[in-house]
Motif scaffolding. Sequence first.
Motif, mmCIF file in Angstrom:
data_model
loop_
_atom_site.group_PDB
_atom_site.id
_atom_site.type_symbol
_atom_site.label_atom_id
_atom_site.label_comp_id
_atom_site.label_asym_id
_atom_site.label_seq_id
_atom_site.Cartn_x
_atom_site.Cartn_y
_atom_site.Cartn_z
ATOM 1 N N GLU A 34 0.832 -1.213 0.000
ATOM 2 C CA GLU A 34 0.000 0.000 0.000
ATOM 3 C C GLU A 34 0.868 1.266 0.000
ATOM 4 N N ASP A 35 1.940 1.277 0.788
ATOM 5 C CA ASP A 35 2.782 2.486 0.837
ATOM 6 C C ASP A 35 3.485 2.717 -0.504
ATOM 7 N N GLU A 36 3.858 1.630 -1.194
ATOM 8 C CA GLU A 36 4.506 1.790 -2.507
ATOM 9 C C GLU A 36 3.499 2.337 -3.529
ATOM 10 N N LEU A 37 2.281 1.806 -3.477
ATOM 11 C CA LEU A 37 1.239 2.269 -4.388
ATOM 12 C C LEU A 37 0.970 3.765 -4.184
ATOM 13 N N LYS A 38 0.858 4.165 -2.909
ATOM 14 C CA LYS A 38 0.580 5.581 -2.600
ATOM 15 C C LYS A 38 1.696 6.479 -3.115
ATOM 16 N N GLN A 39 2.941 6.023 -2.919
ATOM 17 C CA GLN A 39 4.100 6.801 -3.362
ATOM 18 C C GLN A 39 4.065 6.995 -4.886
ATOM 19 N N ILE A 40 3.742 5.907 -5.586
ATOM 20 C CA ILE A 40 3.697 5.977 -7.052
ATOM 21 C C ILE A 40 2.546 6.882 -7.502
ATOM 22 N N LEU A 41 1.415 6.785 -6.819
ATOM 23 C CA LEU A 41 0.270 7.635 -7.186
ATOM 24 C C LEU A 41 0.604 9.110 -6.939
ATOM 25 N N ASP A 42 1.303 9.405 -5.849
ATOM 26 C CA ASP A 42 1.709 10.794 -5.574
ATOM 27 C C ASP A 42 2.626 11.302 -6.681
ATOM 28 N N TYR A 43 3.558 10.441 -7.054
ATOM 29 C CA TYR A 43 4.515 10.793 -8.111
ATOM 30 C C TYR A 43 3.758 11.102 -9.417
ATOM 31 N N CYS A 44 2.794 10.250 -9.737
ATOM 32 C CA CYS A 44 2.027 10.437 -10.978
ATOM 33 C C CYS A 44 1.229 11.734 -10.930
ATOM 34 N N ARG A 45 0.622 12.010 -9.782
ATOM 35 C CA ARG A 45 -0.177 13.239 -9.648
ATOM 36 C C ARG A 45 0.715 14.465 -9.844
ATOM 37 N N GLU A 46 1.869 14.454 -9.162
ATOM 38 C CA GLU A 46 2.792 15.611 -9.259
ATOM 39 C C GLU A 46 3.279 15.828 -10.682
ATOM 40 N N ASN A 47 3.419 14.720 -11.419
ATOM 41 C CA ASN A 47 3.985 14.829 -12.769
ATOM 42 C C ASN A 47 2.945 14.717 -13.880
ATOM 43 N N GLN A 48 1.654 14.811 -13.500
ATOM 44 C CA GLN A 48 0.570 14.757 -14.501
ATOM 45 C C GLN A 48 0.639 13.490 -15.366
ATOM 46 N N ILE A 49 0.910 12.380 -14.704
ATOM 47 C CA ILE A 49 0.959 11.093 -15.413
ATOM 48 C C ILE A 49 -0.323 10.331 -15.076
ATOM 49 N N ARG A 50 -1.052 9.888 -16.088
ATOM 50 C CA ARG A 50 -2.314 9.165 -15.837
ATOM 51 C C ARG A 50 -1.988 7.749 -15.370
ATOM 52 N N TYR A 51 -2.436 7.406 -14.173
ATOM 53 C CA TYR A 51 -2.154 6.073 -13.632
ATOM 54 C C TYR A 51 -3.295 5.121 -13.999
ATOM 55 N N ILE A 52 -2.920 3.967 -14.546
ATOM 56 C CA ILE A 52 -3.910 2.929 -14.869
ATOM 57 C C ILE A 52 -3.589 1.720 -14.002
ATOM 58 N N SER A 53 -4.560 1.301 -13.219
ATOM 59 C CA SER A 53 -4.333 0.234 -12.255
ATOM 60 C C SER A 53 -5.070 -1.026 -12.710
ATOM 61 N N ASP A 54 -4.302 -2.036 -13.108
ATOM 62 C CA ASP A 54 -4.919 -3.308 -13.500
ATOM 63 C C ASP A 54 -5.110 -4.138 -12.232
#
Length: 384
Positions: free
Chosen positions: A181-201
Amino acid sequence: MKVSQRGAIPRFIVMEVMKAAAEREAAGESVLHMEVGQPSTRAPQGVVDAAKQALDDDLLGYTLTMGFDGLRARIAQHYQDFYGLVVPEERICVTTGSSAAFLLTFLAAFDPGDKVAILRPGYPCYRNIMGALDIEAVEIPVGPESRFQPTLKMLEAAGGAELDGLLIASPANPTGSMLREDELKQILDYCRENQIRYISDEIYHGITYGDEVASAAAFDDNAVIINSFSKYFSMTGWRLGWMVLPEDMLQPVERLASNLFISAPSLAQHAAIAAFDCREELDGNVTRYARNRELLLAELPKVGLDKFGPADGAFYIYADVRKFTNDALDFCARMLEQTGIAATPGNDFDPVDGGSFVRFSFAGSTEDIAEACKRLGPFLQGCE
Ligand SMILES: Cc1ncc(COP(=O)(O)O)c(C=O)c1O
């Protein structure tokens, strides 16, 4: 006459292994199916009963493009029951398997030339669908050092803010690895900051062996969540999946889906409502997968296969076979011919290093897995 380059994408190798296995069976020989990622069980009884009822009631016209309202509401309820999350049913779009959800997401979120990061090894159709749409799949090589999941450093190395999207499966195919969960949150924060659309399969949610699985829906309304009735719900051929969409993608997806598909299959939609009430039967399947997994984790090292992905979830062991071969395509063909074990060459999941890997699916019966373990030893000895 002209034929478009769009079709000049790589084949989906596992479907060819399936074909070779079916030919062998048609010739009267036995096959231990460890190639395809599908439960050996049929759909749960409640789903079969609901399908019969839907046929009797003749409920089989088109549904609304985003899905039959009753099913969308039931999926929203599932987020409450399974994750404790409130997901408005208006954000749910029912699709023809998660496969259609990937196509719709890529079309709605990206333009030709956009860069979308995926993991290598990973599910091959991501890369191949993007190839057909002229979207650049930026492969992030992952291995045992990071438990086959990406670190922020790897995302930076793959282009960082230059990326338009990032697609991660957790649990993953072919390695079974999961993001904590902490890794997922970190990646989602990174994507938000960098305007990267996250797709979660999230298509293997429900099939895990210890750790709790987290949905990206809990942390980010901009992420696209993709799920399916194929795996946990044991309904591969019913061709039904769903997405939880961000607000800004609702209208584009509805327009695309109405033109491309009109609606997902009605019979499957009416039947699938019952799937959420069949937890006992479905959890029984997961208990069998867990048993099969334990068996393989104990037996494979004894025959010389002692390096594999973490198998935290899903129903795969991604085994390093470099001791025996670096041509997994030939290795799998010989294994099928000599032992009747059908498994998938790593080349499907990893065009660079996949020749040294084989994916064994343990979604079948425990008897078949035990028999495969017996037959593997002599075969591998012959490969040394
Ligand atoms: C990671 C992953 N995503 C998506 C799919 C597609 O599944 P479906 O279209 O049946 O929902 C698969 C099928 O094996 C898969 O392994």
